[in-house]
Design a protein around this motif. Structure first.
Motif, PDB file in Angstrom:
ATOM      1  N   GLU A 266      26.226  46.512  35.395  1.00  0.00           N
ATOM      2  CA  GLU A 266      26.343  47.109  33.951  1.00  0.00           C
ATOM      3  C   GLU A 266      25.048  47.493  33.432  1.00  0.00           C
ATOM      4  OE1 GLU A 266      28.597  46.080  29.927  1.00  0.00           O
ATOM      5  OE2 GLU A 266      29.606  46.125  31.729  1.00  0.00           O
ATOM      6  N   GLU A 267      24.097  46.452  33.126  1.00  0.00           N
ATOM      7  CA  GLU A 267      22.637  46.653  32.514  1.00  0.00           C
ATOM      8  C   GLU A 267      21.954  47.596  33.280  1.00  0.00           C
ATOM      9  OE1 GLU A 267      18.757  43.758  31.824  1.00  0.00           O
ATOM     10  OE2 GLU A 267      20.429  43.083  32.977  1.00  0.00           O
ATOM     11  N   GLY A 268      21.871  47.509  34.463  1.00  0.00           N
ATOM     12  CA  GLY A 268      21.100  48.649  35.434  1.00  0.00           C
ATOM     13  C   GLY A 268      21.594  49.986  35.171  1.00  0.00           C
ATOM     14  N   GLN A 269      22.911  50.115  35.111  1.00  0.00           N
ATOM     15  CA  GLN A 269      23.391  51.432  35.048  1.00  0.00           C
ATOM     16  C   GLN A 269      23.259  51.788  33.527  1.00  0.00           C
ATOM     17  OE1 GLN A 269      25.495  53.427  36.992  1.00  0.00           O
ATOM     18  NE2 GLN A 269      24.930  51.853  38.406  1.00  0.00           N
ATOM     19  N   ARG A 270      23.203  50.966  32.426  1.00  0.00           N
ATOM     20  CA  ARG A 270      22.667  51.381  31.029  1.00  0.00           C
ATOM     21  C   ARG A 270      21.172  51.838  30.933  1.00  0.00           C
ATOM     22  NH1 ARG A 270      20.783  48.069  27.952  1.00  0.00           N
ATOM     23  NH2 ARG A 270      21.721  46.031  28.793  1.00  0.00           N
ATOM     24  N   GLU A 271      20.213  51.043  31.866  1.00  0.00           N
ATOM     25  CA  GLU A 271      18.927  51.207  31.552  1.00  0.00           C
ATOM     26  C   GLU A 271      18.517  52.553  32.409  1.00  0.00           C
ATOM     27  OE1 GLU A 271      15.933  48.211  32.575  1.00  0.00           O
ATOM     28  OE2 GLU A 271      17.346  46.712  31.611  1.00  0.00           O
ATOM     29  N   PHE A 272      19.357  52.620  33.485  1.00  0.00           N
ATOM     30  CA  PHE A 272      19.107  54.057  34.413  1.00  0.00           C
ATOM     31  C   PHE A 272      19.540  55.166  33.499  1.00  0.00           C
ATOM     32  CE2 PHE A 272      20.673  57.279  37.453  1.00  0.00           C
ATOM     33  CZ  PHE A 272      19.263  57.509  38.073  1.00  0.00           C
ATOM     34  N   ALA A 273      20.494  55.265  32.671  1.00  0.00           N
ATOM     35  CA  ALA A 273      21.045  56.234  31.837  1.00  0.00           C
ATOM     36  C   ALA A 273      20.001  56.568  30.797  1.00  0.00           C
ATOM     37  CB  ALA A 273      22.481  56.002  31.348  1.00  0.00           C
ATOM     38  N   GLU A 274      19.438  55.504  30.150  1.00  0.00           N
ATOM     39  CA  GLU A 274      18.490  55.515  29.064  1.00  0.00           C
ATOM     40  C   GLU A 274      17.129  56.128  29.755  1.00  0.00           C
ATOM     41  OE1 GLU A 274      17.764  51.588  27.552  1.00  0.00           O
ATOM     42  OE2 GLU A 274      19.808  51.446  26.807  1.00  0.00           O
ATOM     43  N   TRP A 275      16.837  55.815  30.875  1.00  0.00           N
ATOM     44  CA  TRP A 275      15.692  56.480  31.522  1.00  0.00           C
ATOM     45  C   TRP A 275      15.850  57.985  31.704  1.00  0.00           C
ATOM     46  CZ3 TRP A 275      15.298  58.884  36.231  1.00  0.00           C
ATOM     47  CH2 TRP A 275      14.153  59.212  36.738  1.00  0.00           C
ATOM     48  N   LYS A 276      16.908  58.111  32.212  1.00  0.00           N
ATOM     49  CA  LYS A 276      17.198  59.662  32.598  1.00  0.00           C
ATOM     50  C   LYS A 276      17.302  60.442  31.242  1.00  0.00           C
ATOM     51  CE  LYS A 276      20.839  61.143  35.080  1.00  0.00           C
ATOM     52  NZ  LYS A 276      22.000  61.154  35.639  1.00  0.00           N
ATOM     53  N   ALA A 277      17.727  60.046  30.273  1.00  0.00           N
ATOM     54  CA  ALA A 277      17.893  60.745  28.838  1.00  0.00           C
ATOM     55  C   ALA A 277      16.385  60.761  28.442  1.00  0.00           C
ATOM     56  CB  ALA A 277      18.543  59.941  27.687  1.00  0.00           C
ATOM     57  N   GLN A 278      15.678  60.043  28.544  1.00  0.00           N
ATOM     58  CA  GLN A 278      14.014  59.983  28.242  1.00  0.00           C
ATOM     59  C   GLN A 278      13.321  60.868  28.887  1.00  0.00           C
ATOM     60  OE1 GLN A 278      12.556  56.267  28.344  1.00  0.00           O
ATOM     61  NE2 GLN A 278      13.261  55.599  26.228  1.00  0.00           N
ATOM     62  N   ARG A 279      13.557  61.049  30.231  1.00  0.00           N
ATOM     63  CA  ARG A 279      13.146  62.004  31.291  1.00  0.00           C
ATOM     64  C   ARG A 279      13.441  63.285  30.811  1.00  0.00           C
ATOM     65  NH1 ARG A 279      15.245  62.586  37.162  1.00  0.00           N
ATOM     66  NH2 ARG A 279      16.703  63.316  35.740  1.00  0.00           N
ATOM     67  N   ASP A 280      14.741  63.819  30.551  1.00  0.00           N
ATOM     68  CA  ASP A 280      15.176  64.944  30.366  1.00  0.00           C
ATOM     69  C   ASP A 280      14.688  65.408  28.822  1.00  0.00           C
ATOM     70  OD1 ASP A 280      16.644  65.011  32.550  1.00  0.00           O
ATOM     71  OD2 ASP A 280      18.708  64.259  31.590  1.00  0.00           O
ATOM     72  N   ALA A 281      14.652  64.509  27.984  1.00  0.00           N
ATOM     73  CA  ALA A 281      13.956  64.896  26.597  1.00  0.00           C
ATOM     74  C   ALA A 281      12.512  65.342  26.632  1.00  0.00           C
ATOM     75  CB  ALA A 281      14.238  63.904  25.691  1.00  0.00           C
ATOM     76  N   GLY A 282      12.006  64.608  27.899  1.00  0.00           N
ATOM     77  CA  GLY A 282      10.550  64.958  27.908  1.00  0.00           C
ATOM     78  C   GLY A 282      10.271  66.123  28.632  1.00  0.00           C
ATOM     79  N   GLN A 283      11.078  66.608  29.579  1.00  0.00           N
ATOM     80  CA  GLN A 283      11.273  67.895  30.512  1.00  0.00           C
ATOM     81  C   GLN A 283      11.338  69.133  29.529  1.00  0.00           C
ATOM     82  OE1 GLN A 283      13.715  67.283  33.911  1.00  0.00           O
ATOM     83  NE2 GLN A 283      12.166  66.118  34.918  1.00  0.00           N
ATOM     84  N   LYS A 284      12.297  68.668  28.455  1.00  0.00           N
ATOM     85  CA  LYS A 284      12.696  69.900  27.487  1.00  0.00           C
ATOM     86  C   LYS A 284      11.712  70.067  26.563  1.00  0.00           C
ATOM     87  CE  LYS A 284      17.625  69.206  27.501  1.00  0.00           C
ATOM     88  NZ  LYS A 284      18.956  68.641  26.947  1.00  0.00           N
ATOM     89  N   ALA A 285      10.867  68.965  26.119  1.00  0.00           N
ATOM     90  CA  ALA A 285       9.701  69.066  25.102  1.00  0.00           C
ATOM     91  C   ALA A 285       8.625  69.886  25.913  1.00  0.00           C
ATOM     92  CB  ALA A 285       9.300  67.983  24.705  1.00  0.00           C
ATOM     93  N   GLN A 286       8.495  69.695  27.223  1.00  0.00           N
ATOM     94  CA  GLN A 286       7.323  70.375  27.983  1.00  0.00           C
ATOM     95  C   GLN A 286       7.711  71.973  28.286  1.00  0.00           C
ATOM     96  OE1 GLN A 286       6.857  68.231  31.454  1.00  0.00           O
ATOM     97  NE2 GLN A 286       5.514  66.417  30.440  1.00  0.00           N
ATOM     98  N   ALA A 287       9.004  72.290  28.283  1.00  0.00           N
ATOM     99  CA  ALA A 287       9.323  73.505  28.560  1.00  0.00           C
ATOM    100  C   ALA A 287       9.201  74.514  27.304  1.00  0.00           C
ATOM    101  CB  ALA A 287      10.807  73.691  28.718  1.00  0.00           C
TER     102      ALA A 287
END
Length: 58
Positions: free
Chosen positions: A37-58
């Motif tokens: 459960e912890e790993g799934q949560r951390e992975f979801a947080e990482w994906k959200a941060q990555r997606d936010a960073g990609q949108k900011a660069q676009a």
């Protein structure tokens, strides 16, 4: 006569068989973490941060 190529160790000095042994040892632990459960949560947080960073660069 073809010359044998040395596997690239990316300048670590660590032999390929040592890297493979380490990977075999760590893989079950890494898999267990990401299936937890912890790993799934951390992975979801990482994906959200990555997606936010990609949108900011676009």
């Amino acid at each position: 006569m073809a010359r044998k190529r040395k596997p690239n160790d990316y300048c670590t000095g660590i032999s390929l068989h040592e890297v493979e042994a380490l990977a075999r040892m760590l893989r079950p632990e890494i898999q267990a973490f990401f299936e937890s459960e912890e790993g799934q949560r951390e992975f979801a947080e990482w994906k959200a941060q990555r997606d936010a960073g990609q949108k900011a660069q676009a």
